[in-house]
Design an enzyme around this catalytic site. Structure first.
Site, PDB file in Angstrom:
ATOM      1  N   LYS A 159      41.495  40.589  34.822  1.00 54.33           N
ATOM      2  CA  LYS A 159      42.111  40.341  33.516  1.00 54.33           C
ATOM      3  C   LYS A 159      42.646  41.640  32.921  1.00 54.33           C
ATOM      4  O   LYS A 159      43.720  41.668  32.335  1.00 54.33           O
ATOM      5  CB  LYS A 159      41.100  39.689  32.570  1.00 54.33           C
ATOM      6  CG  LYS A 159      40.764  38.265  32.936  1.00 54.33           C
ATOM      7  CD  LYS A 159      39.904  37.591  31.869  1.00 54.33           C
ATOM      8  CE  LYS A 159      39.559  36.174  32.278  1.00 54.33           C
ATOM      9  NZ  LYS A 159      38.749  35.477  31.247  1.00 54.33           N
ATOM     10  N   ASP A 162      42.107  51.357  42.389  1.00 57.13           N
ATOM     11  CA  ASP A 162      41.878  50.712  41.093  1.00 57.13           C
ATOM     12  C   ASP A 162      43.088  50.913  40.182  1.00 57.13           C
ATOM     13  O   ASP A 162      43.759  51.951  40.250  1.00 57.13           O
ATOM     14  CB  ASP A 162      40.638  51.291  40.411  1.00 57.13           C
ATOM     15  CG  ASP A 162      39.349  50.787  41.028  1.00 57.13           C
ATOM     16  OD1 ASP A 162      39.366  49.707  41.644  1.00 57.13           O
ATOM     17  OD2 ASP A 162      38.315  51.471  40.889  1.00 57.13           O
ATOM     18  N   ARG A 169      43.286  42.853  44.414  1.00 59.93           N
ATOM     19  CA  ARG A 169      42.217  42.427  43.507  1.00 59.93           C
ATOM     20  C   ARG A 169      42.873  42.048  42.180  1.00 59.93           C
ATOM     21  O   ARG A 169      43.547  42.879  41.565  1.00 59.93           O
ATOM     22  CB  ARG A 169      41.201  43.545  43.292  1.00 59.93           C
ATOM     23  CG  ARG A 169      40.089  43.168  42.303  1.00 59.93           C
ATOM     24  CD  ARG A 169      39.284  44.396  41.877  1.00 59.93           C
ATOM     25  NE  ARG A 169      38.663  45.041  43.011  1.00 59.93           N
ATOM     26  CZ  ARG A 169      38.422  46.348  43.085  1.00 59.93           C
ATOM     27  NH1 ARG A 169      38.788  47.157  42.106  1.00 59.93           N
ATOM     28  NH2 ARG A 169      37.848  46.859  44.155  1.00 59.93           N
TER      29      ARG A 169
END
Length: 304
Positions: free
Chosen positions: A185, A132, A182
């Site tokens: 925004k 992430d 991935r």
């Protein structure tokens, strides 16, 4: 008003005192809507339910503010347990994690050792790992570590945020790695020195990087709840004859469940991001910041 509310919840998301309090009192005040539970058993039940509905999953053992090696190693241990459960139960799930929870803020040896442990275990069970992305301060370090690990492992991807000015160049530089990315925004509060302050500019950059990454022939996860972005992607795929196995849509657990099922029924791969664990507070605050409608759900839950 909406911007003020977003800024307020993003401010709360970084409060260490509230994080400790939330751990003590568990999943209350509406957080259960967005977090599958505190243990891997709860998460596994959620994954199976979603799989049975035709949805793929990525799970995230939540953790923030890790400030010593013991905690970082324990976070990695929990990821290993999750990978084993995915393999043992035959679940259609990947794993997502934050490098700060693996020791990014401590030193590179800690984070690299933990990541290699996780990736080795993930290879055993055929589980894909996504790193992430976090705030701008850690963006460059995250990308560099991803590059190093991608040279050693195939089962790894990362996240790129459309609201940063640097993102288009990051997409260009990462292309040589043929990365699985991935695209999002972005959910952190950043300075206008490094990020687009206006939503319309973020949306345009988002469309731009989706097109770039798909045209490069790389696997693309479009993580959005925005129908305009979803429709843009559908048209792009049709226009450029992009195969359905080169991309997927992703949405968050507890948000737009019906839309998730609709996309799956239309033949698109739809993956649900399912967080679990006791350290849910920061994640929960960012979900409230992203969509004012989420606050209404929480308030309803509190007064039922």
């Amino acid at each position: 008003m909406e911007k003020a509310m977003r800024d307020f919840f993003l401010f709360l998301s970084k409060n260490r005192g509230m994080t400790k309090l939330a751990k003590r009192y568990g999943l209350r005040f509406g957080a259960k809507r967005f977090v599958a539970g505190e243990t891997i058993d709860f998460a596994a039940e959620a994954i199976k339910d979603l799989n049975d509905q035709g949805l793929a999953v990525t799970i995230d053992y939540l953790g923030e503010f890790v400030d010593n090696e013991k905690e970082a190693n324990e976070m990695a241990d929990n990821c290993l347990v999750a990978i084993e459960e995915i393999g043992k139960r035959g679940l259609n799930s990947q794993l997502s994690l934050k490098l700060t929870s693996m020791g990014l803020d401590l030193n590179e040896n800690v984070v690299m050792n933990n990541m290699r442990r996780i990736l080795d275990k993930a290879q055993e069970h055929n589980v894909f790992i996504t790193i992430d992305m976090e705030d701008y301060e850690r963006c460059g370090k995250t990308i560099e570590i991803f590059k190093k690990l991608k040279r050693e492992y195939d089962n790894i991807g990362t996240v790129i945020q459309a609201y940063l000015y640097r993102t288009e160049q990051d997409i260009r530089e990462l292309n040589e790695y043929q990365p699985n990315l991935r695209l999002v925004k972005g959910a952190y509060k950043e300075s206008p020195d490094v990020a687009f302050p206006e939503k319309k500019n973020v949306d345009e950059n988002y469309k731009n990087i989706i097109r770039m990454h798909l045209e490069n022939g790389n696997y693309t996860a479009i993580a959005t709840h925005d129908d305009a972005i979803i429709e843009y992607t559908k048209q792009l795929v049709k226009e450029y004859n992009i195969p359905y196995n080169q991309f997927e849509f992703q949405m968050l657990f507890g948000i737009r469940n019906e839309r998730q099922l609709e996309l799956a029924a239309e033949g698109y791969k739809m993956r649900v991001y399912v967080p679990y664990g006791t350290d849910w507070y920061g994640y929960f605050m960012r979900r409230l910041a992203e969509r004012p409608a989420n606050v209404a759900f929480v308030l309803k839950g509190m007064f039922k």
